[in-house]
Write an enzyme that holds these catalytic residues in place. Structure first.
Site: not given
Ligand code: NAD
Ligand code: LMR
Length: 332
Positions: A162, A190
């Site tokens: 952010d 967030h």
């Molecule tokens: P993704 O679906 O591509 O990958 C997630 C992975 O986590 C998968 O491979 C899944 O098998 C694994 N997983 C699920 N549960 C698990 C567990 N208990 N132990 C280990 N591995 C596990 O998702 P992504 O695009 O990599 O995003 C991951 C997370 O990050 C999501 O929750 C998304 O919303 C979040 N995110 C946060 C931010 C932020 O700014 N904080 C930004 C973008 C995404």
């Molecule tokens: C982001 O800020 O890009 C993500 O947290 C959005 C989401 O819901 O995975």
């Protein structure tokens, strides 16, 4: 390359996912911990994604990274967190169609309670934990509560994306490069209740509001673009942000370990100590500086009526998540 201190043990959960894939190669290349420190990578996945994580591990080996000492792929929490120095908790239960918010919180509460407990039992006592998986702030509070013997301040949620998004928008508007934009803050959760704040920011040494001369844009389109950027990216990409999220996680940990620039601060979310009237324990985005491996919240900023009012809403948002988790019988 020799490293007299020995490798830093970095655990990445959700290692086969999109953010994991975008982060791991840069970590192996030294972008997160510096180009002098070797790394021992632990890739944690759920059993059904272990094969995919093995594929990533093969590619990491094929990168022949001089700093990469060891790669372990596992679905065991104990193996993943054994002696861990830095944990990136990326894997989480995604929201599925028809799923209620309470179901999502319950599924993630289970994941982050188990991971927090494993960190408490197996990680290094000074482990640094950064939660990326959503809802990141509340997941970080859950993991922290499950590891009472680890310092609570070492459990963070990622608000750096952010923060970087805010800088990116200011850079696009002014044409000034990101490194000349300082002292931005994103308060709170967030989520779309977050409060991007440029009241103390500088652009090329000039107060941001003076430089931009358009308060309506700053308080309107700018703030709303930053707060809704995640959803806009999902709409455009058909998947949530991955490379920018990985980049932000790397920025956050690099600053934690190696410090922030002397005249700047960044946004981190760690459990509140009551700064700015934020209820204690809420994992809340605040401005902070890192020195000698530790963060210090900048706790004396004046806030405008507008920022104060919006901050109340993001506090209420986080309190709502906290209360929903408490309703599940989990103490946070
Ligand atoms: P993704 O679906 O591509 O990958 C997630 C992975 O986590 C998968 O491979 C899944 O098998 C694994 N997983 C699920 N549960 C698990 C567990 N208990 N132990 C280990 N591995 C596990 O998702 P992504 O695009 O990599 O995003 C991951 C997370 O990050 C999501 O929750 C998304 O919303 C979040 N995110 C946060 C931010 C932020 O700014 N904080 C930004 C973008 C995404
Ligand atoms: C982001 O800020 O890009 C993500 O947290 C959005 C989401 O819901 O995975």
């Amino acid at each position: 390359m020799s490293d007299p201190f020995g490798p830093i043990r970095v655990t990445v959960t959700g290692a086969a996912g999109n953010i994991g894939y975008a982060a791991l190669f840069r970590i192996a290349a030294g972008a997160m911990l510096g180009r002098e420190r070797s790394v021992d990578l632990r890739l944690l996945e759920v059993p059904q994604a272990v094969d995919a994580a093995e594929g990533t591990a093969m590619e990491l080996a094929d990168g022949a990274f001089p700093l990469l000492r060891n790669i372990t792929v596992t679905d065991s929490l104990e193996t993943a967190f054994d002696g861990c120095d830095v944990a990136l908790l990326i894997g989480a239960m995604p929201r599925k169609q028809g799923m209620h918010r309470s179901d999502l919180l319950a599924a993630n509460a289970e994941i982050f309670t188990a991971q927090g407990r494993a960190i408490g039992e197996h990680a290094d006592e000074n482990v640094r934990v950064l939660v990326v998986g959503n809802p990141a702030n509340t997941n970080a509070a859950i993991a922290r509560a499950a590891a009472p013997d680890i310092r609570g301040d070492n459990f963070h949620a990622m608000m750096r994306l952010d923060h970087n998004r805010a800088i990116g928008q200011l850079s696009s508007r002014t044409g000034v490069s990101a490194d000349k934009i300082a002292r931005v803050t994103v308060w709170g959760n967030h989520s779309n209740t977050q409060v991007p704040d440029v009241d103390h920011a500088f652009i090329e040494g000039v107060p941001a509001r003076e430089r931009i001369q358009d308060d309506a844009w700053l308080d309107g389109e700018f703030a709303s673009t930053v707060a809704n950027r995640g959803a806009e990216i999902i709409k455009a990409r058909g998947a949530s942000s991955a490379a920018s999220a990985a980049n932000a996680a790397i920025d956050h940990v690099r600053n934690w370990v190696l410090g922030t620039p002397a005249d700047d601060w960044v946004t981190i979310a760690r459990p509140s100590h009551g700064e700015y009237g934020v209820p204690e324990g809420l994992v809340f985005g605040m401005p902070a500086r890192s020195r000698d491996g530790d963060w210090h919240v900048v706790s004396d900023l004046e806030r405008s009526e507008r920022v104060l009012r919006l901050t109340e809403a993001t506090i209420a948002d986080l309190e709502g998540e906290r209360d929903a988790v408490r309703a599940l019988g989990i103490t946070i």
